[in-house]
Write a protein that holds these residues in place. Sequence first.
Motif, PDB file in Angstrom:
ATOM      1  N   GLU A  77       0.286   4.063  -1.575  1.00  0.00           N
ATOM      2  CA  GLU A  77       0.512   2.620  -1.451  1.00  0.00           C
ATOM      3  C   GLU A  77      -0.797   1.840  -1.523  1.00  0.00           C
ATOM      4  O   GLU A  77      -0.863   0.773  -2.142  1.00  0.00           O
ATOM      5  CB  GLU A  77       1.245   2.319  -0.137  1.00  0.00           C
ATOM      6  CG  GLU A  77       2.675   2.820  -0.107  1.00  0.00           C
ATOM      7  CD  GLU A  77       3.299   2.722   1.273  1.00  0.00           C
ATOM      8  OE1 GLU A  77       4.535   2.577   1.335  1.00  0.00           O
ATOM      9  OE2 GLU A  77       2.561   2.798   2.282  1.00  0.00           O
ATOM     10  N   ILE A  78      -1.845   2.390  -0.930  1.00  0.00           N
ATOM     11  CA  ILE A  78      -3.153   1.736  -0.995  1.00  0.00           C
ATOM     12  C   ILE A  78      -3.660   1.719  -2.440  1.00  0.00           C
ATOM     13  O   ILE A  78      -4.211   0.716  -2.907  1.00  0.00           O
ATOM     14  CB  ILE A  78      -4.154   2.411  -0.039  1.00  0.00           C
ATOM     15  CG1 ILE A  78      -3.731   2.148   1.415  1.00  0.00           C
ATOM     16  CG2 ILE A  78      -5.579   1.925  -0.290  1.00  0.00           C
ATOM     17  CD1 ILE A  78      -4.537   2.904   2.445  1.00  0.00           C
ATOM     18  N   GLN A  79      -3.447   2.812  -3.172  1.00  0.00           N
ATOM     19  CA  GLN A  79      -3.844   2.844  -4.581  1.00  0.00           C
ATOM     20  C   GLN A  79      -3.066   1.803  -5.391  1.00  0.00           C
ATOM     21  O   GLN A  79      -3.632   1.155  -6.274  1.00  0.00           O
ATOM     22  CB  GLN A  79      -3.638   4.237  -5.168  1.00  0.00           C
ATOM     23  CG  GLN A  79      -4.658   5.240  -4.688  1.00  0.00           C
ATOM     24  CD  GLN A  79      -4.392   6.636  -5.225  1.00  0.00           C
ATOM     25  OE1 GLN A  79      -3.274   6.976  -5.623  1.00  0.00           O
ATOM     26  NE2 GLN A  79      -5.426   7.461  -5.218  1.00  0.00           N
ATOM     27  N   TRP A  80      -1.798   1.625  -5.110  1.00  0.00           N
ATOM     28  CA  TRP A  80      -1.001   0.601  -5.796  1.00  0.00           C
ATOM     29  C   TRP A  80      -1.525  -0.801  -5.484  1.00  0.00           C
ATOM     30  O   TRP A  80      -1.561  -1.677  -6.357  1.00  0.00           O
ATOM     31  CB  TRP A  80       0.476   0.712  -5.407  1.00  0.00           C
ATOM     32  CG  TRP A  80       1.210   1.746  -6.205  1.00  0.00           C
ATOM     33  CD1 TRP A  80       1.569   2.980  -5.781  1.00  0.00           C
ATOM     34  CD2 TRP A  80       1.645   1.630  -7.554  1.00  0.00           C
ATOM     35  NE1 TRP A  80       2.217   3.653  -6.782  1.00  0.00           N
ATOM     36  CE2 TRP A  80       2.282   2.847  -7.890  1.00  0.00           C
ATOM     37  CE3 TRP A  80       1.560   0.635  -8.516  1.00  0.00           C
ATOM     38  CZ2 TRP A  80       2.822   3.080  -9.142  1.00  0.00           C
ATOM     39  CZ3 TRP A  80       2.107   0.875  -9.770  1.00  0.00           C
ATOM     40  CH2 TRP A  80       2.728   2.073 -10.077  1.00  0.00           C
ATOM     41  N   ILE A  81      -1.932  -1.014  -4.240  1.00  0.00           N
ATOM     42  CA  ILE A  81      -2.485  -2.325  -3.868  1.00  0.00           C
ATOM     43  C   ILE A  81      -3.775  -2.583  -4.640  1.00  0.00           C
ATOM     44  O   ILE A  81      -3.966  -3.670  -5.200  1.00  0.00           O
ATOM     45  CB  ILE A  81      -2.726  -2.396  -2.340  1.00  0.00           C
ATOM     46  CG1 ILE A  81      -1.395  -2.429  -1.596  1.00  0.00           C
ATOM     47  CG2 ILE A  81      -3.566  -3.622  -1.987  1.00  0.00           C
ATOM     48  CD1 ILE A  81      -1.524  -2.272  -0.091  1.00  0.00           C
ATOM     49  N   PHE A  82      -4.646  -1.575  -4.678  1.00  0.00           N
ATOM     50  CA  PHE A  82      -5.907  -1.743  -5.413  1.00  0.00           C
ATOM     51  C   PHE A  82      -5.658  -1.985  -6.901  1.00  0.00           C
ATOM     52  O   PHE A  82      -6.335  -2.810  -7.523  1.00  0.00           O
ATOM     53  CB  PHE A  82      -6.812  -0.530  -5.207  1.00  0.00           C
ATOM     54  CG  PHE A  82      -7.715  -0.665  -4.022  1.00  0.00           C
ATOM     55  CD1 PHE A  82      -9.025  -1.075  -4.183  1.00  0.00           C
ATOM     56  CD2 PHE A  82      -7.254  -0.405  -2.745  1.00  0.00           C
ATOM     57  CE1 PHE A  82      -9.866  -1.212  -3.080  1.00  0.00           C
ATOM     58  CE2 PHE A  82      -8.076  -0.534  -1.649  1.00  0.00           C
ATOM     59  CZ  PHE A  82      -9.388  -0.946  -1.810  1.00  0.00           C
ATOM     60  N   MET A  83      -4.699  -1.278  -7.465  1.00  0.00           N
ATOM     61  CA  MET A  83      -4.381  -1.486  -8.875  1.00  0.00           C
ATOM     62  C   MET A  83      -3.750  -2.870  -9.081  1.00  0.00           C
ATOM     63  O   MET A  83      -4.063  -3.573 -10.040  1.00  0.00           O
ATOM     64  CB  MET A  83      -3.422  -0.406  -9.383  1.00  0.00           C
ATOM     65  CG  MET A  83      -3.198  -0.482 -10.885  1.00  0.00           C
ATOM     66  SD  MET A  83      -2.189   0.855 -11.518  1.00  0.00           S
ATOM     67  CE  MET A  83      -0.601   0.446 -10.824  1.00  0.00           C
ATOM     68  N   GLY A  84      -2.877  -3.279  -8.169  1.00  0.00           N
ATOM     69  CA  GLY A  84      -2.222  -4.580  -8.283  1.00  0.00           C
ATOM     70  C   GLY A  84      -3.181  -5.754  -8.148  1.00  0.00           C
ATOM     71  O   GLY A  84      -2.944  -6.831  -8.688  1.00  0.00           O
TER      72      GLY A  84
END
Length: 142
Positions: A77-84
């Motif tokens: 989820e943290i990786q998705w936030i960084f990508m988003g």
Amino acid sequence: MSTFTFASIDVIPRVVQLVVGLLGLILSVKARSRGVSGLMVGAFVLMLVATAAGIVWRFVSVNVPSWASSGGLSVDEIQWIFMGVGIPLDAVALLSWLLVAIAVAKSGHPPRHPAGFAPGPGPVNYPTPPQPGYPPTQQPPN
């Protein structure tokens, strides 16, 4: 050193870019009367927005360890936030540089005049030189 100190050191190049972008914006707004494109002004505005948002995001992302340790967010989820967050910031930065390139390319061209309204070689009723292969024009007596 703390993560906040590392983040402060990490944003130094972005702060320099922010200062350069601000100077570019000021100079391009002042030069608008001399024919600087509105694209250049828009490019500097986008660059400033993207750079400021990147600085803010860098300081927000300092709290990532607490996000993971609190059990609220997984690593995925943290990786998705960084990508988003990263993709839109990079897209805006890319768009600003694209606008700069287009504005610079357009500024190298001479101004276009509508057909028939291009400035002439001299004042009205001034004798023009003869074209090669044709006799000179006869001027009426005064």
